[in-house]
Design a protein around this motif. Structure first.
Motif, PDB file in Angstrom:
ATOM      1  N   ARG A  35       0.831  -1.209   0.000  1.00 14.95           N
ATOM      2  CA  ARG A  35       0.000   0.000   0.000  1.00 14.95           C
ATOM      3  C   ARG A  35       0.868   1.263   0.000  1.00 14.95           C
ATOM      4  O   ARG A  35       0.568   2.236  -0.695  1.00 14.95           O
ATOM      5  CB  ARG A  35      -0.937   0.009   1.214  1.00 14.95           C
ATOM      6  N   HIS A  43      -8.916   4.847  -4.141  1.00 16.00           N
ATOM      7  CA  HIS A  43      -9.091   4.475  -2.725  1.00 16.00           C
ATOM      8  C   HIS A  43      -9.553   3.022  -2.550  1.00 16.00           C
ATOM      9  O   HIS A  43     -10.293   2.717  -1.613  1.00 16.00           O
ATOM     10  CB  HIS A  43     -10.081   5.417  -2.036  1.00 16.00           C
ATOM     11  N   GLN A  46      -8.360   1.642   0.813  1.00 14.31           N
ATOM     12  CA  GLN A  46      -8.693   2.472   1.967  1.00 14.31           C
ATOM     13  C   GLN A  46      -8.885   1.650   3.245  1.00 14.31           C
ATOM     14  O   GLN A  46      -8.598   2.113   4.349  1.00 14.31           O
ATOM     15  CB  GLN A  46      -9.963   3.274   1.675  1.00 14.31           C
ATOM     16  N   SER A  47      -9.363   0.421   3.090  1.00 14.68           N
ATOM     17  CA  SER A  47      -9.609  -0.426   4.270  1.00 14.68           C
ATOM     18  C   SER A  47      -8.341  -1.078   4.810  1.00 14.68           C
ATOM     19  O   SER A  47      -8.388  -1.733   5.847  1.00 14.68           O
ATOM     20  CB  SER A  47     -10.633  -1.517   3.926  1.00 14.68           C
ATOM     21  N   TRP A  48      -7.213  -0.902   4.109  1.00  9.91           N
ATOM     22  CA  TRP A  48      -5.962  -1.520   4.551  1.00  9.91           C
ATOM     23  C   TRP A  48      -5.368  -0.680   5.681  1.00  9.91           C
ATOM     24  O   TRP A  48      -4.461   0.113   5.495  1.00  9.91           O
ATOM     25  CB  TRP A  48      -4.992  -1.643   3.383  1.00  9.91           C
ATOM     26  N   ASP A  49      -5.877  -0.897   6.869  1.00 13.01           N
ATOM     27  CA  ASP A  49      -5.524  -0.118   8.040  1.00 13.01           C
ATOM     28  C   ASP A  49      -4.526  -0.904   8.886  1.00 13.01           C
ATOM     29  O   ASP A  49      -4.849  -1.988   9.388  1.00 13.01           O
ATOM     30  CB  ASP A  49      -6.796   0.164   8.856  1.00 13.01           C
ATOM     31  N   THR A  57      -9.635  -8.816   7.210  1.00 13.16           N
ATOM     32  CA  THR A  57     -10.779  -7.912   7.229  1.00 13.16           C
ATOM     33  C   THR A  57     -10.674  -6.847   6.138  1.00 13.16           C
ATOM     34  O   THR A  57     -11.598  -6.056   5.958  1.00 13.16           O
ATOM     35  CB  THR A  57     -10.900  -7.201   8.595  1.00 13.16           C
ATOM     36  N   TRP A  58      -9.568  -6.819   5.411  1.00 12.37           N
ATOM     37  CA  TRP A  58      -9.353  -5.792   4.393  1.00 12.37           C
ATOM     38  C   TRP A  58     -10.008  -6.198   3.078  1.00 12.37           C
ATOM     39  O   TRP A  58     -10.019  -7.386   2.707  1.00 12.37           O
ATOM     40  CB  TRP A  58      -7.853  -5.586   4.153  1.00 12.37           C
ATOM     41  N   PHE A  59     -10.522  -5.214   2.339  1.00 18.21           N
ATOM     42  CA  PHE A  59     -11.116  -5.472   1.028  1.00 18.21           C
ATOM     43  C   PHE A  59     -10.042  -5.969   0.058  1.00 18.21           C
ATOM     44  O   PHE A  59      -8.884  -5.575   0.137  1.00 18.21           O
ATOM     45  CB  PHE A  59     -11.776  -4.215   0.463  1.00 18.21           C
TER      46      PHE A  59
END
Length: 217
Positions: A35, A43, A46-49, A57-59
């Motif tokens: 990322r 984006h 965007q869920s790659w936190d 849990t990431w898209f």
């Protein structure tokens, strides 16, 4: 007695939990390295936190029952930037789909560590450099599509050892030298190799040496 039983259970279970968390951390770190290395105007990442330990849990990320990453689906995602060697840490990865983006730079040799990989789709990017010989370690690989890039150098003869390989496409690059024809390559047609103006055609055993063209780079 009950407390002893609970303690015993914790002693048995805790190492497995800690190992799973460690694996998730390693894989999350590897994905987050990607990322950081790409621009993502749409984006899609965007869920790659990094604060969420579990990358499952990431898209665009798929995991198995052990919460290990098995698929990365980022084809046609309008990403630009480069691939990162950390991707080689995703040892349960089966599908690496990064086709039809604007990725540049080399294919990391560390992708040869992805021993579970079935499909490597990097076609229609702007990748440069050579095809890593380390990809010959991917014994489960069935689909290798690197077409539509700017790859140079020889087609590694080591790839002929990939017995599971069903499809290879390295067309529309700038490869040179001869086309290996032994092993798994014996079943591939010229369509897999077209539009490489410096390719000299199939290697003819006993007639054209694989390394005959010394200037191939």
């Amino acid at each position: 007695m009950a407390s002893c039983a609970v303690l015993h259970l914790l002693v048995l279970v805790l190492p497995s939990i800690m190992l799973a968390l460690t694996d998730a951390n390693l894989e999350g770190d590897a994905l987050y390295s990607l990322r950081r290395a790409v621009k993502d105007p749409g984006h899609v990442l965007q869920s790659w936190d990094p604060n969420l330990v579990d990358p499952c849990t990431w898209f665009h990320v798929t995991c198995d029952g052990d919460n290990r990453v098995t698929r990365l689906d980022l084809g046609n995602a309008n990403l630009s930037g480069s691939l990162v060697p950390e991707l080689g840490k995703l040892i349960r990865l089966q599908y690496l789909e990064l086709y039809m983006n604007e990725l540049v730079g080399p294919i990391p040799k560390e992708l040869g560590n992805l021993k579970s990989l079935v499909s490597l789709d990097l076609y229609d990017n702007n990748l440069t450099g050579t095809i890593p010989a380390s990809l010959s370690k991917l014994s489960n690989l069935k689909f290798l599509r690197l077409n539509g890039n700017r790859l140079t150098g020889r087609i590694p003869r080591e790839l002929t050892k990939l017995e599971s390989l069903k499809i290879i496409d390295v067309s529309n690059n700038d490869l040179c030298g001869t086309i290996p024809t032994s092993g798994s390559f014996s079943k591939f047609t010229e369509e897999s190799f077209v539009n490489n103006s410096r390719l000299e055609g199939p290697e003819l055993m006993g007639f054209v040496r694989y390394d005959a063209a010394g200037s191939c780079k």
